[in-house]
Each structure stands twice: as structure tokens, then as C-alpha cells.
Design a protein around this motif. Structure first.
Motif, PDB file in Angstrom:
ATOM      1  N   THR A 174      17.346  15.006  47.344  1.00 55.53           N
ATOM      2  CA  THR A 174      17.518  15.946  48.452  1.00 55.53           C
ATOM      3  C   THR A 174      18.908  15.833  49.078  1.00 55.53           C
ATOM      4  OG1 THR A 174      15.155  15.795  48.934  1.00 55.53           O
ATOM      5  CG2 THR A 174      16.543  16.752  50.641  1.00 55.53           C
ATOM      6  N   VAL A 175      19.552  16.985  49.221  1.00 52.73           N
ATOM      7  CA  VAL A 175      20.822  17.111  49.925  1.00 52.73           C
ATOM      8  C   VAL A 175      20.699  18.328  50.842  1.00 52.73           C
ATOM      9  CG1 VAL A 175      22.195  16.092  48.059  1.00 52.73           C
ATOM     10  CG2 VAL A 175      21.898  18.574  48.149  1.00 52.73           C
ATOM     11  N   MET A 176      21.622  18.468  51.766  1.00 48.49           N
ATOM     12  CA  MET A 176      21.672  19.692  52.561  1.00 48.49           C
ATOM     13  C   MET A 176      22.759  20.586  51.985  1.00 48.49           C
ATOM     14  SD  MET A 176      21.028  18.749  56.561  1.00 48.49           S
ATOM     15  CE  MET A 176      22.158  17.377  56.668  1.00 48.49           C
ATOM     16  N   VAL A 177      22.413  21.835  51.766  1.00 52.31           N
ATOM     17  CA  VAL A 177      23.361  22.839  51.298  1.00 52.31           C
ATOM     18  C   VAL A 177      23.418  23.915  52.378  1.00 52.31           C
ATOM     19  CG1 VAL A 177      23.903  24.538  49.529  1.00 52.31           C
ATOM     20  CG2 VAL A 177      22.871  22.354  48.870  1.00 52.31           C
ATOM     21  N   ASP A 178      24.577  24.035  52.965  1.00 49.63           N
ATOM     22  CA  ASP A 178      24.772  24.971  54.078  1.00 49.63           C
ATOM     23  C   ASP A 178      23.698  24.765  55.150  1.00 49.63           C
ATOM     24  OD1 ASP A 178      27.054  26.020  52.893  1.00 49.63           O
ATOM     25  OD2 ASP A 178      25.931  27.565  51.814  1.00 49.63           O
ATOM     26  N   GLY A 179      23.371  23.502  55.420  1.00 44.39           N
ATOM     27  CA  GLY A 179      22.453  23.132  56.490  1.00 44.39           C
ATOM     28  C   GLY A 179      20.983  23.108  56.128  1.00 44.39           C
ATOM     29  N   LEU A 180      20.633  23.527  54.922  1.00 45.15           N
ATOM     30  CA  LEU A 180      19.225  23.547  54.504  1.00 45.15           C
ATOM     31  C   LEU A 180      18.979  22.488  53.438  1.00 45.15           C
ATOM     32  CD1 LEU A 180      18.766  27.408  54.156  1.00 45.15           C
ATOM     33  CD2 LEU A 180      18.158  25.956  56.108  1.00 45.15           C
ATOM     34  N   ARG A 181      17.821  21.852  53.486  1.00 43.94           N
ATOM     35  CA  ARG A 181      17.536  20.842  52.470  1.00 43.94           C
ATOM     36  C   ARG A 181      17.176  21.490  51.139  1.00 43.94           C
ATOM     37  NH1 ARG A 181      11.860  18.162  54.595  1.00 43.94           N
ATOM     38  NH2 ARG A 181      11.189  20.000  55.747  1.00 43.94           N
ATOM     39  N   VAL A 182      17.701  20.880  50.101  1.00 42.75           N
ATOM     40  CA  VAL A 182      17.573  21.409  48.748  1.00 42.75           C
ATOM     41  C   VAL A 182      17.340  20.248  47.798  1.00 42.75           C
ATOM     42  CG1 VAL A 182      18.917  22.503  46.887  1.00 42.75           C
ATOM     43  CG2 VAL A 182      19.092  23.370  49.214  1.00 42.75           C
ATOM     44  N   ASN A 183      16.457  20.449  46.827  1.00 42.47           N
ATOM     45  CA  ASN A 183      16.334  19.495  45.728  1.00 42.47           C
ATOM     46  C   ASN A 183      17.491  19.791  44.783  1.00 42.47           C
ATOM     47  OD1 ASN A 183      14.000  18.302  46.702  1.00 42.47           O
ATOM     48  ND2 ASN A 183      12.659  19.616  45.526  1.00 42.47           N
ATOM     49  N   SER A 184      18.474  18.922  44.765  1.00 41.30           N
ATOM     50  CA  SER A 184      19.694  19.205  43.999  1.00 41.30           C
ATOM     51  C   SER A 184      19.463  19.199  42.494  1.00 41.30           C
ATOM     52  CB  SER A 184      20.809  18.232  44.384  1.00 41.30           C
ATOM     53  OG  SER A 184      20.449  16.892  44.116  1.00 41.30           O
ATOM     54  N   CYS A 185      18.335  18.653  42.044  1.00 36.67           N
ATOM     55  CA  CYS A 185      18.030  18.681  40.608  1.00 36.67           C
ATOM     56  C   CYS A 185      17.532  20.053  40.173  1.00 36.67           C
ATOM     57  CB  CYS A 185      17.011  17.602  40.243  1.00 36.67           C
ATOM     58  SG  CYS A 185      15.317  17.940  40.787  1.00 36.67           S
ATOM     59  N   LEU A 186      17.187  20.918  41.120  1.00 41.28           N
ATOM     60  CA  LEU A 186      16.645  22.239  40.789  1.00 41.28           C
ATOM     61  C   LEU A 186      17.616  23.385  41.031  1.00 41.28           C
ATOM     62  CD1 LEU A 186      12.984  22.055  42.156  1.00 41.28           C
ATOM     63  CD2 LEU A 186      13.807  21.702  39.810  1.00 41.28           C
ATOM     64  N   THR A 187      18.821  23.092  41.464  1.00 38.89           N
ATOM     65  CA  THR A 187      19.782  24.162  41.733  1.00 38.89           C
ATOM     66  C   THR A 187      21.014  23.955  40.866  1.00 38.89           C
ATOM     67  OG1 THR A 187      20.921  25.397  43.476  1.00 38.89           O
ATOM     68  CG2 THR A 187      20.903  23.021  43.705  1.00 38.89           C
ATOM     69  N   LEU A 188      21.520  25.025  40.347  1.00 36.84           N
ATOM     70  CA  LEU A 188      22.721  24.949  39.516  1.00 36.84           C
ATOM     71  C   LEU A 188      23.958  24.826  40.392  1.00 36.84           C
ATOM     72  CD1 LEU A 188      21.896  27.662  36.835  1.00 36.84           C
ATOM     73  CD2 LEU A 188      21.707  25.166  36.613  1.00 36.84           C
TER      74      LEU A 188
END
Length: 169
Positions: free
Chosen positions: A50-64
Motif C-alpha cells: 500500500t502506498v498513497m497515490v495523489d492522496g488515496l491509498r492504492v495497492n501498488s502491485c495492482l496498478t501500472l
């Protein structure tokens, strides 16, 4: 096919060339050397990445990575202000909210983001009044909102206590 992208990672602009199939997690870890986001399941089920992308939490393994061109990415390493740890990081330490520590960066990022979500009026599955203006972070709310982050050591009691302390302050 490769593409040049720019990301702002933990406050620093970073430009790199990636295969268009590269996940954000792999770009962070393998290309940029940012290892606080962990590769756990690599299927979006554990939350270690989990990281924040533009302030929202995202599973970084699922986003390109290419889909996040120009984004602001914050990892657990980027929460501290110099030597001053973020309040959630300090609370995790004081509550001994980790054992092996592998899931901890993802837990901390998720906690910071979910507190913002609650402040902004986002209800959860356990919120009693979905039309309320505020969603106080009870133990039940915290547990539900953090349910996407797994801890194999089962430090959940201390994790919830650490988040609850910060949410109250």
C-alpha cells in the motif's frame, strides 16, 4: 514496449523508463530503490504494498506505473518530516504494533489514508449513519477500514490501538 514516465515519489521528482507492463510496486522497488512498499502476495490481497497515490491509498502491485504518470506517490519512508516521524509511525512504535514488521509500512500508509477518508466523510460498511457528516473512528470502524491490510503475525490489537490513539488526538 517501454515508456519514459515521471513520478513524484516521497517529495522527489523521479524520471524512469519502464516496460508498459511494470507495476508501480516493481517500479518503486526495482527501478527506484524505494523498498518500504513490500511485495507480499502480488495479487492485491495483503496490503503490504500500500502506498498513497495523489492522496488515496492504492495497492501498488495492482496498478501500472505508466498509469500513474505525473502522480504524487507517498510511501512510509515519505511520511516523516526529516528526522521527525509521522504521528502514526510514532504511535506504532509506542504501541508495539508490529512483530516481524513486514506489513508495517503498508499498515501505516493505510492508516494515514483511512483517517483522511474518515475526516472527508467517507463512510465504511460498519458506519451506522451513512449520511452523517463525521465518522468517528471507533475500534470497529478502524478494524473495518484497515481490513485490506493483513498481518501474518496477528498484531491487530496493537495496530488498532496505535491508530485509535492518533485518531483521538
Amino acid at each position: 514496449m517501454e515508456r519514459k514516465i515521471t513520478l513524484r515519489v516521497d517529495g522527489k521528482e523521479r524520471t524512469l523508463t519502464v516496460d508498459t507492463r511494470t507495476t508501480l510496486l516493481d517500479a518503486l522497488r526495482e527501478r527506484l530503490g524505494v523498498t518500504s512498499a513490500k511485495k507480499g502476495c502480488d495479487h492485491g490481497q495483503c496490503g503490504a504494498c500500500t502506498v498513497m497515490v495523489d492522496g488515496l491509498r492504492v495497492n501498488s502491485c495492482l496498478t501500472l506505473a505508466v498509469a500513474r504518470e505525473g502522480a504524487e506517490v507517498v510511501t512510509a519512508d515519505g511520511l516523516a518530516e526529516g528526522d521527525e516521524l509521522h504521528p502514526v509511525q510514532r504511535s506504532f512504535i509506542s504501541h508495539d504494533a508490529f512483530q516481524c514488521g513486514y506489513c508495517t509500512p503498508g499498515q501505516i500508509i493505510s492508516a494515514v489514508a483511512m483517517m483522511r477518508e474518515a475526516e472527508e466523510g467517507w463512510p465504511s460498511v460498519v458506519s451506522e449513519d451513512l449520511d452523517a457528516d463525521e465518522f468517528p473512528l471507533s475500534r470497529e470502524e478502524i478494524a473495518e477500514r484497515m481490513s485490506g491490510n493483513l498481518c501474518r503475525c496477528a498484531a491487530y490489537v496493537n495496530i488498532v490501538e496505535a491508530i485509535e490513539e492518533v485518531a483521538r488526538s
